[in-house]
Write a protein that holds these residues in place. Structure first.
Motif, mmCIF file in Angstrom:
data_model
loop_
_atom_site.group_PDB
_atom_site.id
_atom_site.type_symbol
_atom_site.label_atom_id
_atom_site.label_comp_id
_atom_site.label_asym_id
_atom_site.label_seq_id
_atom_site.Cartn_x
_atom_site.Cartn_y
_atom_site.Cartn_z
ATOM 1 N N MET A 1 0.830 -1.185 0.000
ATOM 2 C CA MET A 1 0.000 0.000 0.000
ATOM 3 C C MET A 1 0.873 1.247 0.000
ATOM 4 O O MET A 1 0.564 2.207 -0.659
ATOM 5 N N GLY A 2 1.950 1.255 0.741
ATOM 6 C CA GLY A 2 2.834 2.407 0.793
ATOM 7 C C GLY A 2 3.446 2.726 -0.545
ATOM 8 O O GLY A 2 3.669 3.886 -0.877
ATOM 9 N N ILE A 3 3.697 1.693 -1.350
ATOM 10 C CA ILE A 3 4.280 1.899 -2.676
ATOM 11 C C ILE A 3 3.338 2.732 -3.537
ATOM 12 O O ILE A 3 3.777 3.582 -4.311
ATOM 13 N N ASN A 4 2.023 2.517 -3.384
ATOM 14 C CA ASN A 4 1.048 3.303 -4.144
ATOM 15 C C ASN A 4 1.152 4.779 -3.806
ATOM 16 O O ASN A 4 1.083 5.642 -4.679
ATOM 17 N N PHE A 5 1.312 5.091 -2.515
ATOM 18 C CA PHE A 5 1.422 6.490 -2.111
ATOM 19 C C PHE A 5 2.707 7.118 -2.638
ATOM 20 O O PHE A 5 2.708 8.271 -3.069
ATOM 21 N N ILE A 6 3.798 6.393 -2.608
ATOM 22 C CA ILE A 6 5.078 6.920 -3.084
ATOM 23 C C ILE A 6 5.010 7.198 -4.584
ATOM 24 O O ILE A 6 5.437 8.260 -5.048
ATOM 25 N N SER A 7 4.462 6.245 -5.357
ATOM 26 C CA SER A 7 4.408 6.487 -6.805
ATOM 27 C C SER A 7 3.455 7.632 -7.139
ATOM 28 O O SER A 7 3.727 8.413 -8.042
ATOM 29 N N LYS A 8 2.346 7.760 -6.405
ATOM 30 C CA LYS A 8 1.443 8.887 -6.627
ATOM 31 C C LYS A 8 2.146 10.196 -6.267
ATOM 32 O O LYS A 8 2.015 11.197 -6.966
ATOM 33 N N PHE A 9 2.909 10.175 -5.181
ATOM 34 C CA PHE A 9 3.677 11.340 -4.763
ATOM 35 C C PHE A 9 4.652 11.750 -5.869
ATOM 36 O O PHE A 9 4.729 12.920 -6.245
ATOM 37 N N ASN A 10 5.381 10.791 -6.427
ATOM 38 C CA ASN A 10 6.335 11.083 -7.503
ATOM 39 C C ASN A 10 5.626 11.562 -8.762
ATOM 40 O O ASN A 10 6.121 12.430 -9.466
ATOM 41 N N GLN A 11 4.453 10.995 -9.037
ATOM 42 C CA GLN A 11 3.684 11.403 -10.215
ATOM 43 C C GLN A 11 3.180 12.839 -10.051
ATOM 44 O O GLN A 11 3.254 13.637 -10.982
ATOM 45 N N PRO B 1 9.050 5.388 6.851
ATOM 46 C CA PRO B 1 10.062 4.661 6.077
ATOM 47 C C PRO B 1 9.477 3.356 5.537
ATOM 48 O O PRO B 1 8.622 2.747 6.185
ATOM 49 N N PRO B 2 9.905 2.921 4.356
ATOM 50 C CA PRO B 2 9.388 1.654 3.815
ATOM 51 C C PRO B 2 9.675 0.498 4.772
ATOM 52 O O PRO B 2 10.712 0.441 5.405
ATOM 53 N N LYS B 3 8.735 -0.432 4.866
ATOM 54 C CA LYS B 3 8.839 -1.640 5.696
ATOM 55 C C LYS B 3 9.068 -1.315 7.171
ATOM 56 O O LYS B 3 9.719 -2.068 7.886
ATOM 57 N N ALA B 4 8.562 -0.179 7.612
ATOM 58 C CA ALA B 4 8.710 0.220 9.016
ATOM 59 C C ALA B 4 7.350 0.614 9.577
ATOM 60 O O ALA B 4 7.115 1.755 9.951
ATOM 61 N N SER B 5 6.434 -0.349 9.617
ATOM 62 C CA SER B 5 5.081 -0.035 10.075
ATOM 63 C C SER B 5 5.055 0.392 11.536
ATOM 64 O O SER B 5 4.108 1.033 11.974
#
Length: 148
Positions: free
Chosen positions: A1-11, A36-40
């Motif tokens: 799920m975090g990856i979606n936010f990061i890519s939207k942020f970059n977009q 941070p990634p993988k740091a829930s």
């Protein structure tokens, strides 16, 4: 799920001035930052709520090879939602004179005790219930969800 936010942020960085958004957010008294990634464990309160939803898997494993019908699964999810929404948002005081801590269910229903507990007990034998007593299977799973 975090990856979606990061890519939207970059977009969005390419199309919207993030500095303008950050300035406007600061004016409103808001601050945003990424975990941070993988740091829930950096998530705090909301990650604890997400963790409780992950316990659903462990509760469903109690069924073994059996499965739930769609209605039974929906009922179990409603029970689990009720449990999560009834957990307090703050620490519980040991002083009986202190006010009862708020829960999401209290805020949603505007009642001090939105879901009273049942007095009935459910056992591991209820997992094998069938026919008219199949509802006990769901109640046992919900109780196990609460315990976990």
């Amino acid at each position: 799920m975090g990856i979606n936010f990061i890519s939207k942020f970059n977009q969005e960085r390419a199309t919207v001035s993030l500095n303008d958004l950050e300035t406007e957010a600061q004016i409103q008294g808001c601050q945003s930052q990424f975990n941070p990634p993988k740091a829930s464990h950096h998530g705090g309160v909301w990650e604890r709520k997400i963790q409780s939803a992950k316990i659903l898997d462990a509760s469903l494993l109690l069924l073994g090879p059996r499965s739930l019908s769609r209605d039974e699964f929906t009922t179990f999810l409603a029970e689990a939602t009720s449990i999560v929404n009834n957990t307090p948002l703050s620490d519980i005081s040991e002083d009986p004179n202190d006010p009862v801590p708020l829960s999401p269910a209290m805020l949603l229903t505007l009642k001090s005790c939105p879901n009273p507990t049942t007095l009935e007990e459910y056992t591991e034998r209820d997992i094998l219930a069938y026919g008219k007593r199949r509802w006990r299977q769901i109640q046992y799973l919900a109780e196990q969800f609460w315990i976990r």
